[in-house]
Design a protein around this motif. Sequence first.
Motif, short mmCIF file in Angstrom:
data_model
loop_
_atom_site.label_atom_id
_atom_site.label_comp_id
_atom_site.label_asym_id
_atom_site.label_seq_id
_atom_site.Cartn_x
_atom_site.Cartn_y
_atom_site.Cartn_z
N LEU A 195 0.82 -1.21 0.00
CA LEU A 195 0.00 0.00 0.00
C LEU A 195 0.85 1.27 0.00
O LEU A 195 0.50 2.25 -0.66
N VAL A 196 1.98 1.27 0.73
CA VAL A 196 2.81 2.47 0.73
C VAL A 196 3.45 2.68 -0.64
O VAL A 196 3.60 3.81 -1.10
N LEU A 197 3.80 1.59 -1.32
CA LEU A 197 4.35 1.73 -2.68
C LEU A 197 3.27 2.27 -3.62
O LEU A 197 3.53 3.17 -4.43
N LEU A 198 2.06 1.73 -3.51
CA LEU A 198 0.94 2.23 -4.30
C LEU A 198 0.67 3.69 -3.98
O LEU A 198 0.45 4.52 -4.89
N ARG A 199 0.71 4.02 -2.71
CA ARG A 199 0.46 5.39 -2.28
C ARG A 199 1.52 6.35 -2.81
O ARG A 199 1.23 7.48 -3.18
N ALA A 200 2.77 5.91 -2.80
CA ALA A 200 3.86 6.75 -3.33
C ALA A 200 3.68 7.00 -4.82
O ALA A 200 3.85 8.13 -5.30
N VAL A 201 3.29 5.96 -5.56
CA VAL A 201 3.04 6.13 -6.99
C VAL A 201 1.87 7.09 -7.20
O VAL A 201 1.93 7.99 -8.05
N TRP A 202 0.81 6.92 -6.41
CA TRP A 202 -0.36 7.81 -6.52
C TRP A 202 0.03 9.25 -6.21
O TRP A 202 -0.43 10.18 -6.88
N ALA A 203 0.87 9.44 -5.20
CA ALA A 203 1.32 10.79 -4.85
C ALA A 203 2.11 11.41 -6.00
O ALA A 203 1.95 12.59 -6.31
N LEU A 204 2.95 10.62 -6.65
CA LEU A 204 3.72 11.13 -7.79
C LEU A 204 2.80 11.51 -8.94
O LEU A 204 3.01 12.54 -9.60
N ILE A 205 1.78 10.70 -9.19
CA ILE A 205 0.82 11.00 -10.26
C ILE A 205 0.10 12.32 -9.97
O ILE A 205 -0.20 13.08 -10.88
N ASN A 206 -0.16 12.59 -8.70
CA ASN A 206 -0.92 13.76 -8.29
C ASN A 206 -0.05 14.92 -7.82
O ASN A 206 -0.58 15.90 -7.28
N THR A 207 1.24 14.86 -8.01
CA THR A 207 2.17 15.86 -7.46
C THR A 207 1.74 17.29 -7.74
O THR A 207 1.72 18.13 -6.84
#
Length: 176
Positions: A63-75
């Motif tokens: 989940l933290v890896l998914l969350r990090a990717v999501w954060a990058l997409i939404n930067t």
Amino acid sequence: MALAMMDTNKHYGMVSRVLHWGMALLFVWQFSGAAARVLLEDTALESFLWGTHRTVGVTLMLLVLLRAVWALINTSRRPPSVSVMAKLGHLALYGLMITVPTIALIRQYGSGRALDVLGINLMSGFEGERIDWMVNLGGLLHGELGWALLALIVGHVVMAILHRKLTNHDVLSRMT
């Protein structure tokens, strides 16, 4: 008004919120199990909670890896940090959320034991001698960094409350 999936410069979207609060609940479970392991050893509660430690840990890591990717997409859309310290605190949280389970996986591999989560074999065991440096690394750092992560999480919660009480930054409403 329907909650948007994507983040905006004023609020986090539904995906970010579900990931944040879902992980919060899993961390409560994970640290309850660790506390029971230390404080309530050889009890039914400790056995029950500790029995899920690896499964919850692997789930949190994914989940933290998914969350990090999501954060990058939404930067470019995310609400801005209220300070450099807030940004550094979040980086430290992410760093430990990745480091703590990674060290556990290194220890698991070095032990030679298989890792099965929810009936899925994630890591095969091996015959022969364990790899001492891997096991020792986990023994030395996994628990200690885990408690440091808990301290950062508590600090994160306290700072969200203090920002609301002492400043005009209602950061909590951005994630609720």
